[in-house]
Design an enzyme around this catalytic site. Sequence first.
Site, PDB file in Angstrom:
ATOM      1  N   HIS A  61       0.852  -1.207   0.000  1.00  0.00           N
ATOM      2  CA  HIS A  61       0.000   0.000   0.000  1.00  0.00           C
ATOM      3  C   HIS A  61       0.875   1.239   0.000  1.00  0.00           C
ATOM      4  CE1 HIS A  61      -3.240   2.753   1.327  1.00  0.00           C
ATOM      5  NE2 HIS A  61      -4.039   1.823   0.863  1.00  0.00           N
ATOM      6  N   PHE A  62       1.414   1.676  -0.962  1.00  0.00           N
ATOM      7  CA  PHE A  62       1.479   1.189  -2.339  1.00  0.00           C
ATOM      8  C   PHE A  62       2.942   1.061  -2.717  1.00  0.00           C
ATOM      9  CE2 PHE A  62      -2.491   3.634  -2.097  1.00  0.00           C
ATOM     10  CZ  PHE A  62      -3.397   2.688  -2.539  1.00  0.00           C
TER      11      PHE A  62
END
Length: 163
Positions: A61-62
């Site tokens: 993420h991410f």
Amino acid sequence: MNAKDNETAEFETTADLAMIQRILPHRYPFLLVDKVIDMVRFKSALGIKNVTFNEPHFQGHFPGEPIMPGVMIVEALAQTSAVLVGHSMASADEDVSVYFMSIDNCKFRRKVVPGDVMSLRVETMRGKPGGKVWKFLGEAIVEDTVAAQAEFTAMISFPQAAA
């Protein structure tokens, strides 16, 4: 000790990691409050979360742009409120468990990234000593900017009396 004595009894206004771990069942990687630097019994708390790249949610993420998931920010606020209620009740000779029930009016206003220090400010909107349902207003603040805010409700569970 009667209720009046409990209201005036000595109350520790901070919580280090050891105290937090006595109150919360959460452990790595899901313990999201590093310390509580100020508490007003049953009313408010200011917690701290040091956000680091080593937290597992940043792997996905991410990739290339690590951002703390909003749900983790809200969980950090909920854990701060649980420390407040748990510590307040414990100082009143009652051990409790605190369970997240609902969230309302949640807004995310700023990214939270590795290296940020998140201040977790929670205030009791509704709840009283011995009460089972509490409502809180929480704000996660980074560099004097509100990153997230929410109202959330928690249920307090009291241990069963020994038979």
